[in-house]
Design an enzyme around this catalytic site. Structure first.
Site, mmCIF file in Angstrom:
data_model
loop_
_atom_site.group_PDB
_atom_site.id
_atom_site.type_symbol
_atom_site.label_atom_id
_atom_site.label_comp_id
_atom_site.label_asym_id
_atom_site.label_seq_id
_atom_site.Cartn_x
_atom_site.Cartn_y
_atom_site.Cartn_z
ATOM 1 N N SER A 4 82.365 -35.997 5.283
ATOM 2 C CA SER A 4 82.958 -35.253 4.182
ATOM 3 C C SER A 4 81.953 -34.455 3.337
ATOM 4 O O SER A 4 82.324 -33.814 2.376
ATOM 5 C CB SER A 4 83.774 -36.188 3.284
ATOM 6 O OG SER A 4 82.914 -37.041 2.589
ATOM 7 N N LYS A 55 87.435 -40.074 -5.476
ATOM 8 C CA LYS A 55 86.487 -38.978 -5.674
ATOM 9 C C LYS A 55 86.795 -38.265 -6.980
ATOM 10 O O LYS A 55 85.872 -37.869 -7.713
ATOM 11 C CB LYS A 55 86.557 -38.010 -4.497
ATOM 12 C CG LYS A 55 85.884 -38.596 -3.254
ATOM 13 C CD LYS A 55 86.050 -37.698 -2.061
ATOM 14 C CE LYS A 55 85.290 -38.284 -0.866
ATOM 15 N NZ LYS A 55 85.587 -37.569 0.382
#
Ligand code: ADP
Length: 997
Positions: free
Chosen positions: A896, A939
């Site tokens: 990611s 996140k």
């Protein structure tokens, strides 16, 4: 004999006619009767007991002497008439002559219904016709001599039996005894027996005292022929003729052999059948006496009378005149009797054998025990007590067949093992396990949605999706009636409540709870058990669980399935698979237990931190429920509503709700007692023991952790996704608070100044000396939990250098901010005027995993292309490139960071710094496509914590972002808001894939 009540008569009604009129003389009745009269043998009156031909022979003259009788006998032996059986002549006028032995040719005759009466035989006969009964009684009472009656077997019973109750108190048999309506010559067998009435006992009616029946003991005396009916009666009067037995010279070997065989057969049956033996014993004695004088007809009659043959068959024996024929017929019946007796014995033996097997075993065991004791092999070692204990455990349990067999075998083995032997201990342990399994013991599931919700809400804040999912799960259980075949798997970071939710489900369902962890488990035996042959062998976890919880349907929580190992002792995950697989676990085989155990009713709940490492086949069978971490707000709520109150109770700063209530109740009771005491002063009652004694000693405590303190605790001390660390910190604070309270309390009770303020400034108000108040605020927090672990989320304060980008990462602990730093050094070239042609070099550092290293290569390629597209080629080729992720000691991996790396390289090449409050995440493909990533919530939380206002997520993650709680989205820059970075806008709009949050 005493009067027999009508009850007997009534009882007789229920019996068959046959049984009523042909009662066999019972053995116990014999001695009494024998005492009264001698009745065996025809000539007992004359004392001629031992004479050959016990049936008195008639010679036609009443005055004939013994000699004459003997000579007459001789003449008869040769006469032709003797061949067919002689008939005693009678006068035709009906005035009958008596012969020398007192034979009366005219007598009363009675029909028999079941079997004929035999000479030599005694029979109990019941006459139920009152008229006949009275006649018999008057005969026996008035006559000086013995009364003789002729008994003839009825050929057949009438088609219709007289109905009961037609004439009051008359039994059906009474009607049959009355022959007035029939032709006796037709109805009766013409050959019968003259019998002497040895005893007649009247039966009176309890109503009017009238004689209603008579019971008589009759002795068969001799065979007679029915000649003529003189008066139909009742009672029937007939003329009879004596049938003398055919003479036999004693030499005929056939007769002798048949006779011997008959006697042997009788003896043989006596050996086999005890009932026959009883009956025959008495008769046999007599038979043997007679046998000395060799009388075939006597032998035949006695033999036939002993059998249980049909009336018609017996009548044949009586009818036969030839001694050999008579004997043969009787022998035939005897042989049949022998077969029946043998069969009977066989059947009874079989049944007895079955019955006595257990008894015999018991006896043998006892014997064995005493032998062992005698030999000193077995000193009463208590194994019997142990066995007994095991057996008691199994009582009431429905043990499956296979297990039952194993248990029985082991029980048997154990009983015979010496205590010193190694096997003794092994078998004992094994039996201990086998007997303590909860065979077919189930707890009842409480499928109650309301209760389930209450319990889940009581223990957990939020988690609405998960709670709904669990309620759905229970609802399905309600409809299906069972929870079979379901395995739940909670996946999420540590401390988010996976285990405690499992516990709550167990409570909501009313099931027992058992938890074990398979993290780092390498040995398959931990799950499947060791084989019994190993020293110290033990069953596996699941069997241990069943033994502990004592129900076959607990909720078993298997922790850390993602960390299950694989060692040289087999593959534990495949054993786990066997345990969890609904198609296999109904007969789960533990190596130690070695019998199939049904695990299909167990509800399995697994927990894991990540899905990737769960073995595929295992994952296939599980229903995954994800628990993401908590954000600040959620953590605040959890802390305030659950963790702080629980910790306070734990350390004794507060009371549980229930306890607090009970204390109020105690106080109320005390008050009521006081009141009642006031009301009734004359009856002073002893003080109840429930006094508020602690209240008098303990001052009231008001401890509190302020919201601000909790917030900074979460912000600067506990950043993990879960709340376990937060819980630990809160507990630590509470323990410190408790210490302070006790210190102050002691100070007070010792009379030291209570006016002091403590180091934190928590003042104790002297005016309220009964109250100790303590407060933890943001400022005093460090006193309780030390210096903050995190000082800032940001590595860089102020402007980021170009080439450095804020990335967002997800770990098992939650989300975090991950900086990517890129920098470059100019390459030394041999000819500075020529453009660089060598491929660019990128050095990557920061403990990056393979996936991340590959990502960096892709990022470089995408960045080069981007740069080319903007006509600024050559930077990457002309420089040595370096890429680093700070916190180099922490290993990092995952795809990611692709977008972040690309951005970092581009920022470097274009010398454009990225705004400080911009963070991003996303995987980049070789063609520059941005792919979706996981952990958007975590996140976002991490980014907000780091003060990022603009977030860039892949388009494919838009849905995840939209689903975030409002408060997480609030405060982030709008997509249409002016972008803080030109570069970023270029990049975003070029690709058309990025979102500005
Ligand atoms: P896990 O198994 O996920 O590692 P636990 O179930 O052991 O975590 O949870 C750790 C602690 O956090 C427990 O004391 C639990 O009660 C508490 N906890 C976790 N989530 C919540 C929640 N949503 N509400 C209240 N307490 C929670």
């Amino acid at each position: 004999m005493s009067r027999i009540s009508l009850g007997l008569v009534k009882a007789l009604r229920s019996q068959s006619l046959q049984a009523r009129s042909t009662w066999q003389l019972r053995q116990d009745a014999l001695p009494a009767l024998l005492q009264t009269r001698r009745f065996f043998g025809w000539s007992s009156n004359s004392g001629d007991d031992g004479k050959k031909g016990d049936v008195p022979e008639s010679t036609g003259t009443s005055e004939s002497s013994t000699d004459e009788r003997q000579s007459g006998r001789k003449s008869k032996r040769t006469s032709a008439a003797a061949q067919e059986g002689a008939i005693v002549p009678v006068k035709q006028d009906g005035h009958l002559r008596k012969d020398s032995s007192g034979f009366e040719p005219v007598c009363m005759a009675l029909p028999l219904f079941g079997r004929p009466l035999f000479p030599w035989h005694n029979q109990l006969i019941q006459i139920t016709s009152p008229k006949i009964a009275k006649e018999i009684l008057s005969l026996t009472e008035n006559s000086k001599k013995m009364t003789h009656i002729g008994f003839f077997l009825r050929k057949s019973m009438p088609n219709e039996l007289p109905k009961e109750g037609e004439e009051e108190d008359l039994l059906p048999s009474a009607k049959l005894e009355d022959m007035s309506g029939e032709d006796p010559m037709e109805v009766l067998h013409n050959v019968g027996t003259i019998g002497r009435v040895a005893q007649a006992v009247p039966v009176w009616s309890p109503k009017d005292g009238e004689v209603v029946a008579v019971q008589m003991l009759v002795q068969g005396a001799g065979v007679v022929r029915l000649e003529k009916v003189l008066n139909k009666g009742p009672p029937l009067q007939v003329q009879i003729a004596q049938i003398t037995p055919e003479e036999w010279d004693g030499k005929d070997e056939m007769v002798r052999a048949t006779m011997n065989e008959t006697i042997l057969t009788v003896q043989e049956i006596m050996k086999v059948s005890s009932s026959f033996r009883e009956h025959a014993q008495y008769v046999n004695q007599s038979l043997q006496q007679r046998n000395a004088r060799v009388q075939p007809d006597a032998v035949a009659h006695l033999a036939a009378s002993l059998t249980t043959a049909e009336g018609a068959e017996l009548q044949q024996v009586l009818d036969a005149t030839n001694p050999l024929d008579k004997l043969r017929l009787a022998l035939e019946l005897l042989k049949k009797e022998l077969e029946v007796a043998k069969l009977q014995q066989k059947i009874s033996n079989q049944i007895e054998e079955k019955m006595s097997k257990n008894q015999r075993e018991f006896m043998l065991r006892e014997q064995l025990k005493s032998i062992k004791k005698e030999l000193g092999i077995d000193k009463d070692d208590g194994s019997e007590t142990i066995l007994q204990k095991f057996k008691e455990r199994l009582e009431g349990k429905e043990v499956p067949k296979e297990a039952k067999e194993a248990i029985d075998t082991e029980f048997e083995k154990f009983a015979n093992l010496a205590k010193e032997s190694q096997e003794y201990q092994m078998t004992r342990n094994y039996l201990d396990w086998l007997s303590s399994m909860p065979w077919s013991v189930y707890s009842k599931d409480t499928f109650d949605l309301k209760k389930a919700r209450e319990i889940l809400d009581r223990d957990h804040y939020g988690l609405a999706d998960i709670k709904d999912r669990i309620r759905e799960f229970i609802a399905v259980g309600v409809l299906r009636g069972s929870m079979q075949g379901k395995i739940l798997c909670f996946v999420g970071p540590p401390g988010v409540g996976k285990t405690s939710i499992g516990k709550s489900i167990a409570e909501a369902l009313g099931r027992e709870f058992y938890r074990f962890s398979v993290g780092g488990l390498y040995d398959v035996a931990e799950i499947k058990g060791h084989r019994r042959t190993y020293v110290g062998a033990m069953p596996g976890k699941i069997i241990q669980c069943l033994k502990k919880v004592q129900t076959s349907n607990p909720l078993v929580l298997i922790d850390e399935v993602d960390k299950i190992g694989r060692g040289h002792h087999g593959d534990p995950s495949s054993a786990l698979l066997e345990l969890l697989d609904p198609s296999q676990n109904s007969a789960f085989m533990d190596h130690y237990l070695d019998v199939a155990v049904d695990c299909s009713n167990i509800l399995f709940v697994c927990t894991a931190n990540v899905l990737d490492t769960i073995p595929g086949p295992l994952l296939d069978r599980m229903e995954v429920i994800r628990l993401t971490g908590y954000d600040l707000q959620e953590k605040m709520k959890i802390a305030e509503q659950y963790l702080v109150p629980n910790a306070m109770v734990e350390v004794g700063l507060k009371q549980k709700k229930a306890e607090a209530q009970s204390e109020v109740q105690v106080q109320k009771v005390a008050e009521e007692v006081e009141k009642s005491e006031d009301a009734k002063p004359q009856e002073p009652e002893p003080e109840p023991e429930v006094k508020a004694e602690p209240k008098q000693l303990k001052p009231e405590v008001k401890a509190e952790i302020e919201t601000g303190a909790i917030e900074s605790l979460i912000r600067w001390y506990c950043r993990e996704a879960g709340v376990r660390n937060l819980q630990k910190h809160i507990e630590r604070i509470c323990r410190k608070l408790a210490t302070k309270v006790v210190e102050k309390w002691e100070d007070k009770s010792q009379g030291t100044s209570s006016k002091d303020t403590d180091a934190t400034g928590d003042a104790i108000d002297p005016s309220k000396s009964e109250v100790i108040e303590l407060r933890v605020d943001e400022a005093s927090l460090s006193e309780y939990v030390g210096k903050p672990v995190f000082t800032s989320d940001r590595l860089y304060e102020g402007q980021l250098p170009s080439g450095t980008v804020t990335g967002l990462a997800w770990t098992a602990m939650g989300g975090s901010v991950l900086y990517i730093e890129a920098t470059a050094l100019a390459r030394r070239r041999s000819d500075p005027d020529k453009p660089a042609t060598a491929p660019p070099m990128l050095a990557v550092t920061g403990q990056l995993g393979n996936v991340m290293k590959e990502s960096s290569q892709i990022a470089l390629l995408v960045a080069r292309r981007q740069l080319q597209a903007r006509g600024k080629d050559g930077f990457f080729e002309e420089h040595e490139l370096f890429l680093h992720c700070p916190e180099g000691a922490t290993p990092k991996d995952g795809p990611s960071a692709g977008v972040t790396m690309t951005t970092a390289l581009l920022s470097l090449a274009m010398k454009k710094p990225i705004p400080t409050d911009l963070a991003m995440t996303g995987e980049v493909s070789l063609n520059g496509k941005v792919l979706a990533v996981g952990g958007i919530k975590e996140k976002t939380i991490a980014a907000r914590r780091a003060g990022c206002k603009t977030l860039i997520f892949p388009e494919a993650n838009r849905r995840d972002f939209d689903e975030l709680p409002k408060y997480l989205q609030d405060g982030l820059n709008d997509l249409v808001a002016p972008s803080p970075s030109e570069f970023h806008l270029h990049f975003a709009f070029d690709r058309g894939l990025l979102i500005e949050g």
